[in-house]
Design a protein around this motif. Structure first.
Motif, mmCIF file in Angstrom:
data_model
loop_
_atom_site.group_PDB
_atom_site.id
_atom_site.type_symbol
_atom_site.label_atom_id
_atom_site.label_comp_id
_atom_site.label_asym_id
_atom_site.label_seq_id
_atom_site.Cartn_x
_atom_site.Cartn_y
_atom_site.Cartn_z
ATOM 1 N N GLY A 290 11.040 10.173 28.348
ATOM 2 C CA GLY A 290 11.054 11.403 29.137
ATOM 3 C C GLY A 290 12.132 11.508 30.202
ATOM 4 O O GLY A 290 12.277 12.541 30.850
ATOM 5 N N GLU A 291 12.935 10.425 30.417
ATOM 6 C CA GLU A 291 14.019 10.543 31.402
ATOM 7 C C GLU A 291 15.135 11.386 30.779
ATOM 8 O O GLU A 291 15.284 11.410 29.558
ATOM 9 C CB GLU A 291 14.621 9.168 31.767
ATOM 10 N N HIS A 292 15.941 12.045 31.614
ATOM 11 C CA HIS A 292 17.043 12.833 31.051
ATOM 12 C C HIS A 292 18.078 11.895 30.420
ATOM 13 O O HIS A 292 18.127 10.705 30.728
ATOM 14 C CB HIS A 292 17.676 13.745 32.107
ATOM 15 N N LEU A 293 18.920 12.451 29.564
ATOM 16 C CA LEU A 293 19.949 11.648 28.896
ATOM 17 C C LEU A 293 20.975 11.138 29.898
ATOM 18 O O LEU A 293 21.157 11.715 30.965
ATOM 19 C CB LEU A 293 20.686 12.496 27.850
ATOM 20 N N ASN A 294 21.668 10.078 29.499
ATOM 21 C CA ASN A 294 22.822 9.596 30.267
ATOM 22 C C ASN A 294 24.027 10.405 29.772
ATOM 23 O O ASN A 294 24.334 10.370 28.575
ATOM 24 C CB ASN A 294 22.994 8.102 29.974
ATOM 25 N N PRO A 295 24.712 11.148 30.651
ATOM 26 C CA PRO A 295 25.848 11.980 30.194
ATOM 27 C C PRO A 295 26.901 11.161 29.434
ATOM 28 O O PRO A 295 27.464 11.637 28.446
ATOM 29 C CB PRO A 295 26.432 12.535 31.501
ATOM 30 N N ASP A 296 27.152 9.920 29.876
ATOM 31 C CA ASP A 296 28.166 9.085 29.200
ATOM 32 C C ASP A 296 27.711 8.732 27.783
ATOM 33 O O ASP A 296 28.519 8.705 26.854
ATOM 34 C CB ASP A 296 28.435 7.804 29.993
ATOM 35 N N ALA A 297 26.420 8.451 27.631
ATOM 36 C CA ALA A 297 25.895 8.086 26.308
ATOM 37 C C ALA A 297 26.035 9.279 25.348
ATOM 38 O O ALA A 297 26.290 9.113 24.153
ATOM 39 C CB ALA A 297 24.441 7.662 26.419
ATOM 40 N N LEU A 298 25.902 10.484 25.896
ATOM 41 C CA LEU A 298 26.042 11.699 25.081
ATOM 42 C C LEU A 298 27.470 11.790 24.546
ATOM 43 O O LEU A 298 27.689 12.063 23.361
ATOM 44 C CB LEU A 298 25.703 12.926 25.946
ATOM 45 N N SER A 299 28.440 11.517 25.420
ATOM 46 C CA SER A 299 29.851 11.552 24.999
ATOM 47 C C SER A 299 30.161 10.466 23.976
ATOM 48 O O SER A 299 31.008 10.648 23.111
ATOM 49 C CB SER A 299 30.769 11.376 26.202
ATOM 50 N N GLU A 300 29.489 9.311 24.109
ATOM 51 C CA GLU A 300 29.749 8.205 23.165
ATOM 52 C C GLU A 300 29.108 8.476 21.806
ATOM 53 O O GLU A 300 29.599 8.016 20.781
ATOM 54 C CB GLU A 300 29.202 6.886 23.743
ATOM 55 N N HIS A 301 28.015 9.211 21.792
ATOM 56 C CA HIS A 301 27.283 9.521 20.566
ATOM 57 C C HIS A 301 28.077 10.498 19.682
ATOM 58 O O HIS A 301 28.019 10.431 18.455
ATOM 59 C CB HIS A 301 25.944 10.166 20.979
ATOM 60 N N PHE A 302 28.810 11.389 20.338
ATOM 61 C CA PHE A 302 29.475 12.492 19.640
ATOM 62 C C PHE A 302 30.524 12.030 18.611
ATOM 63 O O PHE A 302 30.487 12.461 17.451
ATOM 64 C CB PHE A 302 30.069 13.453 20.681
ATOM 65 N N PRO A 303 31.475 11.117 18.982
ATOM 66 C CA PRO A 303 32.492 10.715 18.002
ATOM 67 C C PRO A 303 31.894 10.063 16.752
ATOM 68 O O PRO A 303 32.451 10.187 15.669
ATOM 69 C CB PRO A 303 33.362 9.703 18.758
ATOM 70 N N GLN A 304 30.741 9.394 16.905
ATOM 71 C CA GLN A 304 30.110 8.749 15.739
ATOM 72 C C GLN A 304 29.711 9.810 14.712
ATOM 73 O O GLN A 304 29.881 9.628 13.511
ATOM 74 C CB GLN A 304 28.867 7.962 16.171
ATOM 75 N N ILE A 305 29.198 10.951 15.208
ATOM 76 C CA ILE A 305 28.790 12.042 14.305
ATOM 77 C C ILE A 305 30.016 12.645 13.618
ATOM 78 O O ILE A 305 30.019 12.907 12.420
ATOM 79 C CB ILE A 305 27.992 13.118 15.079
ATOM 80 N N LEU A 306 31.094 12.834 14.397
ATOM 81 C CA LEU A 306 32.321 13.408 13.830
ATOM 82 C C LEU A 306 32.863 12.506 12.719
ATOM 83 O O LEU A 306 33.265 12.981 11.652
ATOM 84 C CB LEU A 306 33.389 13.577 14.921
ATOM 85 N N GLU A 307 32.845 11.204 12.994
ATOM 86 C CA GLU A 307 33.373 10.232 12.021
ATOM 87 C C GLU A 307 32.541 10.277 10.734
ATOM 88 O O GLU A 307 33.080 10.309 9.629
ATOM 89 C CB GLU A 307 33.306 8.832 12.644
ATOM 90 N N GLU A 308 31.240 10.297 10.915
ATOM 91 C CA GLU A 308 30.310 10.330 9.779
ATOM 92 C C GLU A 308 30.558 11.561 8.903
ATOM 93 O O GLU A 308 30.449 11.503 7.679
ATOM 94 C CB GLU A 308 28.894 10.356 10.380
#
Length: 383
Positions: A290-308
């Motif tokens: 229930g804690e909010h996301l870590n903004p940095d983790a959100l940015s790190e997650h994004f390139p993985q999706i693009l690569e996939e």
């Protein structure tokens, strides 16, 4: 004369304090200097400073080093800028300014020394953008020195920083956006946040700071109330939106509302599983408990999706540009785009999206006749 006082700080060591006036809010401004010697010598120095003030000269230019002054400037700035901005200021000051200017007397700094500092930055391989940032902070600091009577003129205004070439805007195409949409629609908090970045143009901190109470499902819009950033050494900091124009209502399309509703159901299930361990902050995008996301983790997650998906590597912030580009390519007026993105002036919108206008002129896209199409649903716009 304005008041001044002496305080003993050790054997043969005195602190001089001089009141040099008031700032705009009526807060008293003081300057300090340390004098080594007898009390008589310290009193003589104090009289000298008060005489200088009487004749309209800066009070302490024989004493104040750049380092002492910039500490005072950052202290004053801390009440006016966001925590992350202040952290960046401090980094620029300690990394680049202090090694070059720290021990020099404030009033003895010449434009040539500032130019030399910029040259050295460039020789060390720093970008013109970083040098420009140094220049901007230095200029603001010296402006404060002039305003508070420490300097007669701003030496940074006599120096031209290196020109910064505007980076070409990186955006996804309509086809790329479709692929990304198909991949994100039923995902976890990270993926739904990325989906919302593409379809609302929200900034990263605005997405992370979103609460369910900010979303009006019936009237189909969300209202931005806060921004969440991570400041090194301080953790997560919640702040007001970036500017008045950032505190904006953002219309939501049919598809957005459906995806947010499904996401809310999945979150409720996760909350049941977590039981009393759940942190109830009403955040829209949450981690396991229930804690909010870590903004940095959100940015790190994004390139993985693009690569996939085999999509071009763009930054998370470029989804904001993609959103605006797709709106403008659909013929939606710049003013509408400006309001939606929360830009404080149309100049920012125009400047950033000049690359769109040339392609719009080529294809001769007409503005849609119906006012409703200004915020058409994404099924029309992108899907």
């Amino acid at each position: 004369t304005m008041p001044g006082s002496l305080r003993q700080r050790g054997k043969n060591k005195w602190q001089l304090t001089v009141e040099i006036g008031q700032d705009r809010r009526g807060k008293r401004l003081r300057e300090y200097a340390t004098v080594h010697g007898t009390k008589k010598q310290a009193e003589r120095e104090l009289r000298k400073i008060l005489t200088r003030l009487d004749t309209g000269l800066p009070a302490m230019d024989d004493y104040t080093t750049f380092q002492e002054f910039i500490d005072d400037f950052l202290g004053q700035r801390s009440t006016q800028v966001r925590a992350l901005t202040l952290y960046r200021y401090r980094k620029v000051v300690s990394r680049y300014m202090l090694p070059a200017l720290g021990p020099i007397g404030l009033a003895k700094i010449k434009p040539a020394q500032i130019e030399a500092m910029y040259r050295e930055q460039l020789e060390r391989g720093l970008s013109a953008r970083t040098v420009h940032q140094t220049h901007r902070i230095l200029k603001a600091a010296f402006k404060y020195a002039v305003r508070t009577g420490r300097l007669v003129r701003n030496p940074a205004e006599l120096v031209d920083p290196p020109a910064v070439r505007r980076k070409e805007m990186a955006t996804l195409t309509l086809e790329d956006a479709r692929k990304l949409t198909a991949r994100l629609s039923g995902g976890d908090s990270y993926e739904i946040a990325i989906y919302m970045a593409l379809y609302t143009g929200l900034r990263r901190g605005e997405l992370v700071g979103l609460k369910w109470g900010d979303i009006n499902f019936e009237r189909r819009y969300l209202r931005l109330q806060r921004n969440v950033v991570r400041v090194p050494g301080q953790g997560f900091v919640e702040s007001e939106p970036k500017s008045d124009s950032s505190r904006r209502p953002v219309e939501l399309g049919e598809s957005d509302l459906k995806i947010l509703s499904s996401h809310r159901v999945r979150q409720a299930e996760a909350r049941l599983r977590a039981g009393s361990m759940w942190t109830n902050g009403d955040w829209v995008f949450t981690r396991e408990l229930g804690e909010h996301l870590n903004p940095d983790a959100l940015s790190e997650h994004f390139p993985q999706i693009l690569e996939e998906l085999g999509l071009p590597r763009v930054r998370l912030h470029d989804l904001r540009h993609t959103h605006a580009t797709l709106m403008m390519e659909a013929g939606i007026d710049r003013d509408v785009v400006k309001g939606r993105l929360g830009h404080s002036s149309i100049a920012i919108t125009s400047d950033i999206y000049t690359h769109v206008s040339s392609s719009l002129q080529r294809s001769g896209v007409k503005r849609s006749e119906e006012h409703t199409s200004e915020l058409q649903s994404h099924s029309d716009l992108v899907c």
